[in-house]
Design a protein around this motif. Structure first.
Motif, PDB file in Angstrom:
ATOM      1  N   MET A   1      33.549  80.159  35.690  1.00 21.47           N
ATOM      2  CA  MET A   1      32.706  81.335  35.577  1.00 21.47           C
ATOM      3  C   MET A   1      31.312  80.865  35.180  1.00 21.47           C
ATOM      4  O   MET A   1      31.147  80.097  34.248  1.00 21.47           O
ATOM      5  N   SER A   2      30.325  81.334  35.894  1.00 26.21           N
ATOM      6  CA  SER A   2      28.955  80.908  35.609  1.00 26.21           C
ATOM      7  C   SER A   2      28.451  81.535  34.309  1.00 26.21           C
ATOM      8  O   SER A   2      29.000  82.518  33.819  1.00 26.21           O
ATOM      9  N   ASP A   3      27.388  80.942  33.776  1.00 23.47           N
ATOM     10  CA  ASP A   3      26.801  81.456  32.546  1.00 23.47           C
ATOM     11  C   ASP A   3      26.284  82.881  32.732  1.00 23.47           C
ATOM     12  O   ASP A   3      26.422  83.714  31.836  1.00 23.47           O
ATOM     13  N   LEU A   4      25.682  83.144  33.897  1.00 21.15           N
ATOM     14  CA  LEU A   4      25.190  84.502  34.154  1.00 21.15           C
ATOM     15  C   LEU A   4      26.339  85.502  34.171  1.00 21.15           C
ATOM     16  O   LEU A   4      26.214  86.607  33.649  1.00 21.15           O
ATOM     17  N   LYS A   5      27.440  85.126  34.767  1.00 20.64           N
ATOM     18  CA  LYS A   5      28.606  86.014  34.825  1.00 20.64           C
ATOM     19  C   LYS A   5      29.136  86.270  33.419  1.00 20.64           C
ATOM     20  O   LYS A   5      29.482  87.413  33.073  1.00 20.64           O
ATOM     21  N   LYS A   6      29.187  85.220  32.593  1.00 21.82           N
ATOM     22  CA  LYS A   6      29.638  85.386  31.206  1.00 21.82           C
ATOM     23  C   LYS A   6      28.714  86.321  30.448  1.00 21.82           C
ATOM     24  O   LYS A   6      29.169  87.176  29.694  1.00 21.82           O
ATOM     25  N   GLU A   7      27.413  86.152  30.639  1.00 23.85           N
ATOM     26  CA  GLU A   7      26.448  87.023  29.971  1.00 23.85           C
ATOM     27  C   GLU A   7      26.595  88.463  30.450  1.00 23.85           C
ATOM     28  O   GLU A   7      26.500  89.404  29.667  1.00 23.85           O
ATOM     29  N   ALA A   8      26.804  88.633  31.756  1.00 20.60           N
ATOM     30  CA  ALA A   8      26.973  89.972  32.310  1.00 20.60           C
ATOM     31  C   ALA A   8      28.200  90.657  31.707  1.00 20.60           C
ATOM     32  O   ALA A   8      28.144  91.833  31.331  1.00 20.60           O
ATOM     33  N   VAL A   9      29.298  89.922  31.609  1.00 17.29           N
ATOM     34  CA  VAL A   9      30.524  90.476  31.029  1.00 17.29           C
ATOM     35  C   VAL A   9      30.294  90.826  29.556  1.00 17.29           C
ATOM     36  O   VAL A   9      30.689  91.893  29.083  1.00 17.29           O
ATOM     37  N   SER A  10      29.622  89.941  28.839  1.00 14.42           N
ATOM     38  CA  SER A  10      29.333  90.177  27.428  1.00 14.42           C
ATOM     39  C   SER A  10      28.458  91.419  27.245  1.00 14.42           C
ATOM     40  O   SER A  10      28.732  92.261  26.383  1.00 14.42           O
ATOM     41  N   LEU A  11      27.413  91.536  28.047  1.00 14.14           N
ATOM     42  CA  LEU A  11      26.535  92.703  27.961  1.00 14.14           C
ATOM     43  C   LEU A  11      27.274  93.985  28.331  1.00 14.14           C
ATOM     44  O   LEU A  11      27.095  95.029  27.696  1.00 14.14           O
ATOM     45  N   HIS A  12      28.115  93.903  29.346  1.00 16.42           N
ATOM     46  CA  HIS A  12      28.875  95.072  29.767  1.00 16.42           C
ATOM     47  C   HIS A  12      29.808  95.532  28.641  1.00 16.42           C
ATOM     48  O   HIS A  12      29.920  96.726  28.353  1.00 16.42           O
ATOM     49  N   THR A  13      30.465  94.577  28.000  1.00 17.61           N
ATOM     50  CA  THR A  13      31.366  94.897  26.890  1.00 17.61           C
ATOM     51  C   THR A  13      30.605  95.526  25.727  1.00 17.61           C
ATOM     52  O   THR A  13      31.051  96.524  25.147  1.00 17.61           O
ATOM     53  N   ALA A  14      29.460  94.951  25.398  1.00 19.58           N
ATOM     54  CA  ALA A  14      28.644  95.495  24.312  1.00 19.58           C
ATOM     55  C   ALA A  14      28.141  96.894  24.651  1.00 19.58           C
ATOM     56  O   ALA A  14      28.140  97.786  23.794  1.00 19.58           O
TER      57      ALA A  14
END
Length: 103
Positions: A1-14
């Motif tokens: 999983m790319s860093d951008l994808k991880k950030e997107a998932v994290s932001l979506h969760t928040a």
């Protein structure tokens, strides 16, 4: 999983968490507003000291501030969701660009 994808998932969760805050505070806020109009616990002492009006005013102010916080949380959640979507799109575009360079 790319860093951008991880950030997107994290932001979506928040963002989802922020959106839910209003649901968790609605009932306690309603009860708090109702209690501001029934300050019988202060009894005669509160009336004699003129504290009842000040307490009611303070509670009303706190309720308004809580409502404003909820509005701010919702706006923040919306922005975070939009940034998450942008990260998802950027991740897809970068992956497509990398595949195009290889092929």
């Amino acid at each position: 999983m790319s860093d951008l994808k991880k950030e997107a998932v994290s932001l979506h969760t928040a963002a989802s968490g922020l959106r839910a805050l209003g649901h968790h505070t609605a009932k306690p806020l309603h009860e708090f507003k109702a209690a501001a109009h029934d300050l019988s616990a202060l009894g005669a002492l509160g009336s004699l000291l003129g504290a009842k009006g000040q307490v009611q005013e303070g509670m009303t102010t706190l309720a308004k501030l809580t409502a404003q916080l909820d509005e701010e949380w919702q706006a923040e959640a919306k922005l975070m969701g939009e940034v998450s979507d942008a990260f998802d799109l950027l991740d897809v575009l970068l992956a497509a660009s990398a595949r195009a360079k290889k092929g």
